[in-house]
Design a protein around this motif. Structure first.
Motif, PDB file in Angstrom:
ATOM      1  N   TYR A 127       7.352  74.245 -40.422  1.00 52.65           N
ATOM      2  CA  TYR A 127       7.603  73.084 -41.055  1.00 52.65           C
ATOM      3  C   TYR A 127       8.504  72.012 -40.084  1.00 52.65           C
ATOM      4  O   TYR A 127       9.713  72.170 -40.090  1.00 52.65           O
ATOM      5  CB  TYR A 127       8.267  72.996 -42.401  1.00 52.65           C
ATOM      6  N   THR A 129       8.238  68.369 -37.583  1.00 52.30           N
ATOM      7  CA  THR A 129       8.301  66.803 -37.721  1.00 52.30           C
ATOM      8  C   THR A 129       7.914  66.236 -36.475  1.00 52.30           C
ATOM      9  O   THR A 129       8.220  66.704 -35.334  1.00 52.30           O
ATOM     10  CB  THR A 129       9.572  66.109 -38.209  1.00 52.30           C
ATOM     11  N   VAL A 135       4.483  65.055 -40.163  1.00 52.08           N
ATOM     12  CA  VAL A 135       4.873  66.540 -40.517  1.00 52.08           C
ATOM     13  C   VAL A 135       3.989  67.396 -39.593  1.00 52.08           C
ATOM     14  O   VAL A 135       2.452  67.043 -39.466  1.00 52.08           O
ATOM     15  CB  VAL A 135       4.517  66.973 -41.979  1.00 52.08           C
ATOM     16  N   GLN A 195      12.223  66.201 -44.966  1.00 49.72           N
ATOM     17  CA  GLN A 195      11.630  67.525 -44.398  1.00 49.72           C
ATOM     18  C   GLN A 195      12.560  68.468 -44.342  1.00 49.72           C
ATOM     19  O   GLN A 195      12.671  69.656 -44.479  1.00 49.72           O
ATOM     20  CB  GLN A 195      10.856  66.984 -43.245  1.00 49.72           C
TER      21      GLN A 195
END
Length: 257
Positions: A127, A129, A135, A195
Motif C-alpha cells: 500500500y 502512494t 495509490v 492511506q
C-alpha cells in the motif's frame, strides 16, 4: 508517524490492559498486553464513534474519546495494584529462566517481533502512494480491499457518515463490519494521510494477532510447540506449499531480495 499517533497507540494498549484487570482470570503481562491491544481498539473505537456521531470527526473527538476510554479503564488499574506489581515481577523472573522453562515469555516476544517486521514490510510494499496523491498497487488486494477501505474510512473522516448510509454498513442483507474502518479514520485527525491511517491501523492489529493466537492456543493445549505450529499453519492459510517453494526454491535461486 508523529508523537500524537504514538501516544494514541500506547493509550489503546493501556486502555485494553486496564479492562483485562477487571477479570478474575489470572493472566500474564504478555497476555494482558496482547489481549489489551484488541480490547483497547474496540473500546476507543466504540466511544469515538458515539462522539463523532454527535460532534463529527476531529482531533478533539479522538482526544476526548481516548481520555474517556482511559477513564473507563481506570477502575481496572485501581482494582488491585498489588496484583499488577506481582505480574510484572513475575515477568522479570520468567525472562531470567531457561528457555526450556514453560513460563519463559521469550517465544511470544520473538513471535510478536517477527510479526512486526513482516506486517510492516507487507503494508509498506502493498500500500504505497504516488507523487500525485494516488495509490500504488503493490498487491492484488490493493485493487479491491484497499480501494473499498479507503472509501469507507474516508467517509467517516470527510463525509460525516453518521449514521452510516452505505447499505453494506447500515445493516442490509450484505452487512459489512465497518468498525475497523472507523478505527482507521481516527488516525487522520492526528496527522496521518488517509492511506497512512489504514497502514498504521492495520499494522497495530496485524502485529498483535499472531501473539494473541499463540497465547490463546497455549491456554487450550498447554504446549508451546503446538501453539507455534498452529499459528504458522493458520497464517499460511493453506499456503504451506508456497512456504516450501520459498525456502527450497526461491530463496536458494534468488536470495532474500
Amino acid at each position: 508517524m508523529n508523537l500524537l499517533v504514538v501516544a494514541f497507540i500506547i493509550a489503546i494498549v493501556v486502555v485494553g490492559y486496564g479492562f483485562t484487570l477487571l477479570l478474575d482470570t489470572e493472566l500474564s503481562v504478555e497476555e494482558r498486553v496482547l489481549y489489551g491491544t484488541l480490547v483497547g481498539v474496540l473500546v476507543i473505537s466504540s466511544v469515538g464513534f458515539v462522539l463523532a456521531w454527535w460532534a463529527g470527526m476531529s482531533r478533539g473527538t479522538v482526544v476526548i474519546s481516548t481520555l474517556v476510554s482511559l477513564g473507563f479503564s481506570w477502575s481496572g488499574w485501581r482494582r488491585d495494584p498489588q496484583r499488577v506489581a506481582k505480574e510484572w515481577s513475575s515477568l522479570r523472573e520468567r525472562l531470567g529462566q531457561p528457555l526450556a522453562y514453560g513460563g519463559n515469555p521469550l517465544p511470544v516476544l520473538v513471535l510478536t517481533a517477527l510479526s512486526a517486521v513482516v506486517s510492516i514490510r507487507i503494508l509498506d510494499v502493498a500500500y504505497g502512494t504516488t507523487d500525485d496523491g494516488g495509490v500504488s498497487a503493490g498487491h492484488l488486494s490493493t485493487f479491491g480491499d484497499w480501494s473499498a477501505h479507503l472509501a469507507y474510512a474516508g467517509s467517516f473522516v470527510f463525509a460525516d457518515n453518521y449514521p452510516p448510509e452505505l447499505p453494506t454498513a447500515a445493516g442490509e442483507s450484505f452487512a459489512y463490519h465497518f468498525g475497523v474502518d472507523f478505527f482507521s479514520a481516527m488516525f487522520v485527525p492526528l496527522g496521518l494521510s488517509l492511506q497512512g491511517a489504514l497502514q498504521v491501523s492495520s499494522a497495530v492489529l496485524a502485529i498483535a494477532f499472531p501473539g494473541i493466537m499463540y497465547v490463546a492456543t497455549l491456554r487450550f493445549v498447554q504446549s508451546r510447540l503446538a501453539s507455534a505450529i498452529a499459528v504458522v499453519l493458520f497464517l499460511a492459510a493453506g499456503g504451506t506449499a508456497a512456504l516450501y517453494r520459498f525456502v527450497f526454491e526461491d530463496l536458494i535461486e534468488e536470495g532474500l531480495g
